[in-house]
Design an enzyme around this catalytic site. Structure first.
Site, PDB file in Angstrom:
ATOM      1  N   GLN A  66      -4.110-116.934  33.030  1.00 48.42           N
ATOM      2  CA  GLN A  66      -2.842-117.547  33.431  1.00 48.42           C
ATOM      3  C   GLN A  66      -2.883-119.053  33.226  1.00 48.42           C
ATOM      4  OE1 GLN A  66      -2.573-116.431  37.536  1.00 48.42           O
ATOM      5  NE2 GLN A  66      -4.648-117.087  37.977  1.00 48.42           N
ATOM      6  N   HIS A 111       2.684-117.469  54.417  1.00 49.06           N
ATOM      7  CA  HIS A 111       1.340-116.982  54.719  1.00 49.06           C
ATOM      8  C   HIS A 111       1.179-116.520  56.155  1.00 49.06           C
ATOM      9  CE1 HIS A 111       0.590-118.983  50.810  1.00 49.06           C
ATOM     10  NE2 HIS A 111      -0.110-117.885  50.653  1.00 49.06           N
ATOM     11  N   ASP A 144      -5.398-118.576  45.980  1.00 42.73           N
ATOM     12  CA  ASP A 144      -5.163-119.950  46.451  1.00 42.73           C
ATOM     13  C   ASP A 144      -5.833-120.240  47.793  1.00 42.73           C
ATOM     14  OD1 ASP A 144      -3.543-118.613  48.243  1.00 42.73           O
ATOM     15  OD2 ASP A 144      -1.693-119.070  47.155  1.00 42.73           O
ATOM     16  N   ASP A 198     -10.075-111.528  43.485  1.00 44.52           N
ATOM     17  CA  ASP A 198      -9.078-112.157  42.619  1.00 44.52           C
ATOM     18  C   ASP A 198      -9.639-112.167  41.203  1.00 44.52           C
ATOM     19  OD1 ASP A 198      -6.500-114.324  43.047  1.00 44.52           O
ATOM     20  OD2 ASP A 198      -7.615-114.431  41.158  1.00 44.52           O
ATOM     21  N   ASP A 229     -11.096-107.363  38.472  1.00 45.35           N
ATOM     22  CA  ASP A 229      -9.792-106.722  38.455  1.00 45.35           C
ATOM     23  C   ASP A 229      -9.673-105.840  39.697  1.00 45.35           C
ATOM     24  OD1 ASP A 229      -7.583-105.823  36.180  1.00 45.35           O
ATOM     25  OD2 ASP A 229      -7.981-104.327  37.717  1.00 45.35           O
ATOM     26  N   ALA A 230      -8.643-106.058  40.492  1.00 48.61           N
ATOM     27  CA  ALA A 230      -8.534-105.377  41.787  1.00 48.61           C
ATOM     28  C   ALA A 230      -8.496-103.858  41.642  1.00 48.61           C
ATOM     29  CB  ALA A 230      -7.294-105.865  42.526  1.00 48.61           C
ATOM     30  N   ASP A 249      -1.599-109.409  47.921  1.00 44.59           N
ATOM     31  CA  ASP A 249      -0.745-110.547  47.563  1.00 44.59           C
ATOM     32  C   ASP A 249      -0.803-110.770  46.055  1.00 44.59           C
ATOM     33  OD1 ASP A 249       0.875-112.705  47.798  1.00 44.59           O
ATOM     34  OD2 ASP A 249      -0.630-114.051  48.641  1.00 44.59           O
TER      35      ASP A 249
END
Lengths: 504, 537
Positions: A241, A271, A295, A315, A349-350, A367
């Site tokens: 990204q 959040h 984040d 993540d 990778d989730a 999320d």
């Protein structure tokens, strides 16, 4: 006749030197400005030089159609170059924030200057052809022209930009250009009809440029303020990204692939709503799983619960979690959550990770980016939630961000319905986040659940959430949708809903 | 996380990205032609050993063995026979295959990024009356349960993940493979009419109460209409019934080439309609026409079937002669690994190899060999630096170019649940129609460089810059890709084959005229059931 002729040629050669310098300066100013405003200096310079030279060619060609009153026209052209070239930087700076299509403006200005500069040399050569032999004429004119170019290109980076700045540089040379026009109009007044008129014109535009020159700093400050509407603090392209962090007044924004991830002014609402309902209503919160959320802002909220023993954050993007654990500003926002010994980061990778994991979590917080394409869409499918369920303890509770129930009610209720098809209970809720608008989430669990359940634990102080969960569960009719299908890998209906709703 | 309602792109960003993308357009990727030469590799069916079969250049037998049941050929039908035997409690058998791996047309290979099919790569959802196949899928955990109305529940991740199909038509990718984008009203109407016709055929039953078109073919009706349809080509049938829209013909031609290796000019009308009418789409309540697929294609099903053949297989072994004896049969088997020939004395032999191999095993002809046409195939797997962008519908599992000579390509990473892949891997299929023998000669002689050129020429129609993106290319050449149901096959060659019961049983989809998983699967079962029946009586 010799004397006046000699001084005539002399004046014209001085004019050539000055205007050659000016011409190159305008070109350099345009190139530097375009690089500055648009980025990618190689490309900008290359294009500016190309367009400039091309338009000079056009100008040179057009020169052959000018027959009468050559000297007057030459002086007039000098005045015009002075005005356009001199004001070019100022115009571009100021208009950058107000025009939708900046490049057409930029290239129109570059083209006009180039065209006018292109007219100069052929006109001058016509003017001087009676004074000099052809070979002398060509040699002298081009020699002086190229010397002027050298002077400009050496002065520009070493003296002009550092001491004058782009705006004042162009204004200064614009004034120089006009001064030459005025000098020519005065010195050669016998040869020029309406010399006075030209002189007046030159003086007037000179004054205009001078005024602009004097107030250049104020204009610059004013336009830069607009320009730095959002200052880019960080910009990084990872294999997955593009991460951009911007700053505006007291608000910082993080964009992933041009999509707003959070705005520091109101991210606490998002959040808190993502984290506190699930952590207060889950029976046990020993082991917490966060999927996405690189984040670290959700981590910050989770860490407010002393009961939490360990947080596993999965993540995909290592660079994202690294930036968010090291960047000075971002660590302020997430309060150094990544440094907390309770936090374990897994960059995988989730979906793949879930398939190969057999630990048990008491809380999961999901999320992910919005389901805007078929790739991300897989992370909102029945199959994904089934995989998630396999790593949850029987009493575990899950919270999921589920897009906007106002903008995308079908998408929102599709995720909700998909969750409800896997978990015994799924409760949709929503809040208002100014940066995003109405935003929705869902709580899911295999246990019996009611929105009015008494929290097992609370923390304070929070800025937004008050642990009265059921008040977030009311959906007015404009946030509802009917006849929604369950999102499965083999239909990916959610991506279709999302596309339809966000591209309305 | 979230996109936010406020459009997050400030004008500055807009200008930046906008301008960059404008400038980008001035420099199409074709100008930056890669200097990297793609890595090419080629493979194919075991030609050398196969050709030795033709000349019978094998060493004299040096040993003899006995085995109650010998199965020749480890493709789907041979493996299915093993499964049936095991399920019936018969363990004493041996399965031979010529190749170094089981699976026949359903084998796979892999590269650094993914497994990919070398041939067959999907299984359409079975008909609801195909209980045998449903049972196998249940054993293999492809069906994970049955719903309250007794519809099978297929594993979500083994169904084609959406988006399943797209078609390149009129310079744009449209969703689905039935032509639609940019069609005239007449064409659209013609296509709709055709599909409605096919729906009728789907439900139609003969006087004997059986479906006109069913899978396996053995289950379908004996109705005289089928004999008529078998006698003409699909092209003739389409013309006679007023199906003339160019896009429709291209589409039906594509479908025939996809399933039979040859187009409407070659296959029988019976076969052409079978493609559309035999699959009832009745195994889900929503009448899904989805298919089951895996990154390694049908090699996944081979894996599942191999479970039943475990410890009972011998690879790189070629049966080259079968003779019937009083009590059974003798089978000469050349074992390439130790370069020797063994003579097996078997009570029963199941011949599960393709017709063109089977016909060389016997001293007497099996059937008129001239009636069997096997189209050669090329299966090319390309690793791409990235997937080329296209106009219109996004990359799907199956990507077809209308009017193309090939059959389009499959995205090999499509079934992966992973979000990002460092490369793109696609497998392109191409069947060579026409005079099979001549085509085969051409196919064998082609070099990898020529194959690459052919594949690039074809894919360039939809992806102008594909050539510059190719990093590696693997070409798998099938000299005899699959049997082609030409006119008069079904009621000709297909019926000629007499089995030499109770010793020799034929189990290969070639004899059915259609090379699909289901036919092979049932052929294996049928052979074993007959064998066991004969034993009882």
């Amino acid at each position: 006749m010799d004397k006046p002729n000699a001084s005539y040629g002399y004046w014209l050669l001085i004019a050539i030197f000055v205007i050659a310098t000016c011409g190159l300066v305008y070109e350099l100013v345009a190139g530097a400005l375009a690089s500055y405003l648009l980025g990618d200096s190689v490309r900008q310079f290359s294009f500016i030089i190309g367009v400039y030279l091309f338009s000079m060619g056009i100008g040179a060609y057009l020169a052959k159609f000018i027959h009468h009153k050559l000297l007057e026209k030459f002086i007039l052209i000098e005045i015009w170059i002075g005005v356009i070239g001199g004001l070019s930087a100022t115009l571009l700076f100021v208009l950058f924030n107000y025009v939708l299509y900046f490049e057409p403006l930029l290239y129109t200005i570059v083209f006009s200057i180039g065209c006018l500069v292109g007219l100069e040399i052929p006109l001058l050569m016509q003017l001087m052809q009676d004074e000099l032999q052809f070979k002398d004429l060509v040699s002298n004119v081009f020699a002086v022209d190229y010397i002027g170019a050298l002077v400009a290109s050496v002065l520009f980076p070493l003296v002009l930009v550092p001491y004058l700045g782009l705006m004042r540089t162009s204004l200064f040379f614009g004034m120089l250009n006009i001064a030459i026009a005025w000098v020519l109009a005065v010195a050669l007044r016998q040869r020029v009809s309406m010399a006075i008129r030209l002189q007046v014109k030159a003086i007037l535009v000179f004054l205009l440029l001078l005024t602009t020159f004097i107030f250049a700093n104020d204009i610059l400050a004013w336009s830069e303020k607009n320009l730095y509407d959002e200052t880019i603090l960080l910009s990084k392209t990872t294999p997955y990204q593009r991460i951009v962090l911007t700053h505006q007044k007291n608000n910082c924004k993080l964009y992933l692939n041009n999509n707003l991830q959070f705005a520091s002014a109101d991210e606490y609402r998002y959040h808190e709503a993502l984290v506190h309902p699930v952590l207060s209503l889950a029976e046990c919160v020993d082991q917490v799983l966060v999927l996405g959320g690189g984040d670290g802002l959700a981590l910050r909220e989770i860490l407010k619960y002393p009961d939490v023993q360990q947080i596993t954050l999965v993540d995909l993007d290592r660079e994202m979690t690294e930036i968010c654990s090291n960047n000075h500003l971002l660590t302020q926002f997430n309060q150094n959550a990544f440094q907390n010994p309770k936090v374990k980061v897994i960059n995988q990778d989730a979906f793949v990770w879930l398939q190969h994991n057999d630990s048990q979590f008491d809380v999961a917080i999901v999320d992910f980016p919005d389901p805007s394409n078929y790739s991300v869409g897989k992370l909102y499918t029945q199959r994904f939630y089934q995989s998630l369920q396999k790593v949850l303890s029987p009493q575990a509770m899950v919270s999921v961000q589920t897009t906007s129930p106002f903008v995308a009610p079908k998408s929102f209720w599709c995720i909700q319905k998909t969750l409800a098809s896997v978990f015994a209970e799924a409760q949709a809720y929503h809040i208002y986040v100014p940066s995003f608008g109405e935003w929705g989430f869902s709580l899911a669990t295999q246990q019996d659940f009611s929105p009015s359940n008494v929290p097992f634990r609370t923390v304070s102080p929070l800025r937004f959430y008050d642990f009265r969960f059921n008040k977030l569960c009311d959906f007015p009719s404009d946030m509802r949708a009917k006849d929604i299908a369950i999102n499965r890998l083999d239909n990916q209906i959610l991506v279709r809903y999302f596309d339809e709703e966000w591209n309305k | 996380m979230k996109n936010g309602i406020n459009k997050p792109l400030s004008r500055r960003h807009f200008l930046q990205y906008g301008s960059l993308s404008c400038l980008n357009m001035l420099f199409p990727a074709c100008l930056k032609k890669t200097t990297v030469v793609p890595h090419l590799s080629i493979s194919g069916a075991n030609h050398q050993i196969g050709h030795r079969l033709r000349n019978l250049q094998f060493p004299a037998p040096t040993q003899e063995k006995t085995i109650p049941i010998l199965i020749i050929g480890g493709g789907i039908s041979g493996l299915s026979a093993c499964r049936r035997l095991r399920q019936k409690g018969v363990d004493d058998f041996l399965l031979l295959d010529i190749e170094a791996e089981m699976g026949g047309n359903s084998r796979a290979a892999s590269n650094a990024y993914t497994a990919y099919p070398l041939g067959a790569h999907y299984l359409p959802l079975p008909n609801r009356n195909d209980t045998e196949l449903l049972r196998f899928l249940e054993e293999s955990e492809i069906i994970v349960g049955y719903d309250t109305q007794n519809y099978p529940i297929f594993d979500e991740a083994q169904l084609t993940i959406a988006p399943a199909e797209r078609l390149f038509i009129n310079n744009k990718w449209q969703e689905g493979v039935i032509p639609d984008y940019g069609l005239s009203e007449e064409s659209q109407h013609n296509i709709a009419q055709f599909l409605a016709y096919m729906e009728v055929f789907k439900e139609q039953k003969g006087a004997d109460g059986k479906f006109l078109f069913d899978i396996p073919i053995k289950n379908s009706s004996n109705d005289p209409l089928l004999r008529q349809l078998d006698a003409m080509t699909m092209q003739q049938w389409l013309k006679e019934n007023g199906f003339v829209a160019n896009e429709l013909l291209q589409y039906v031609d594509y479908c025939c080439r996809d399933d039979y290796g040859m187009g409407i000019a070659y296959v029988s009308a019976w076969a052409g309609i079978h493609y559309f009418a035999a699959r009832k789409g009745d195994s889900t309540p929503q009448k899904d026409d989805n298919v089951l697929t895996w990154q390694q294609g049908n090699a996944y099903l081979v894996e599942k079937l191999q479970y039943y053949a475990k410890g009972k297989t011998q690879l790189e072994s070629i049966a080259f002669r079968v003779t019937k004896t009083e009590k059974g049969a003798k089978v000469w088997v050349y074992e390439a690994k130790n370069d020797r020939t063994t003579v097996y004395t078997a009570q029963k032999v199941i011949v599960a190899c393709p017709q063109y191999v089977a016909q060389r095993l016997f001293d007497v002809p099996l059937a008129d060999a001239n009636l069997f046409h096997h189209a050669p195939w090329l299966v090319a797997t390309l690793t791409l630096r990235q997937m080329p962008r296209g106009v219109g519908f996004p990359l799907s599992w199956d990507n077809v170019i209308l009017g193309g000579k090939g059959l389009g390509y499959v995205n090999d990473l499509h079934q992966s649940l992973q979000q990002h892949h460092p490369k793109a891997v696609i497998t392109y299929y191409h069947a060579f129609e026409g005079q099979a023998a001549q085509e085969r000669q051409k196919v064998y002689q082609n070099t990898p460089e020529k194959w690459l050129q052919m594949v690039v020429d074809e894919l360039q129609k939809a992806h102008y810059n594909i050539e510059s993106l190719i990093e590696t290319a693997h070409f798998h050449v099938w000299g005899h890709g699959m049997i082609c149901p030409v006119p008069n096959f079904l009621y000709g060659a297909g019926q000629q084959l007499h089995t030499w019961q109770p010793t020799i049983y034929f189990a290969h989809s070639d004899w059915s005229g259609i090379s699909i998983f289901e036919e092979a699967f049932h052929a294996g079962i049928r052979a074993v059931d007959q064998l066991l029946d004969d034993e009882k009586s």
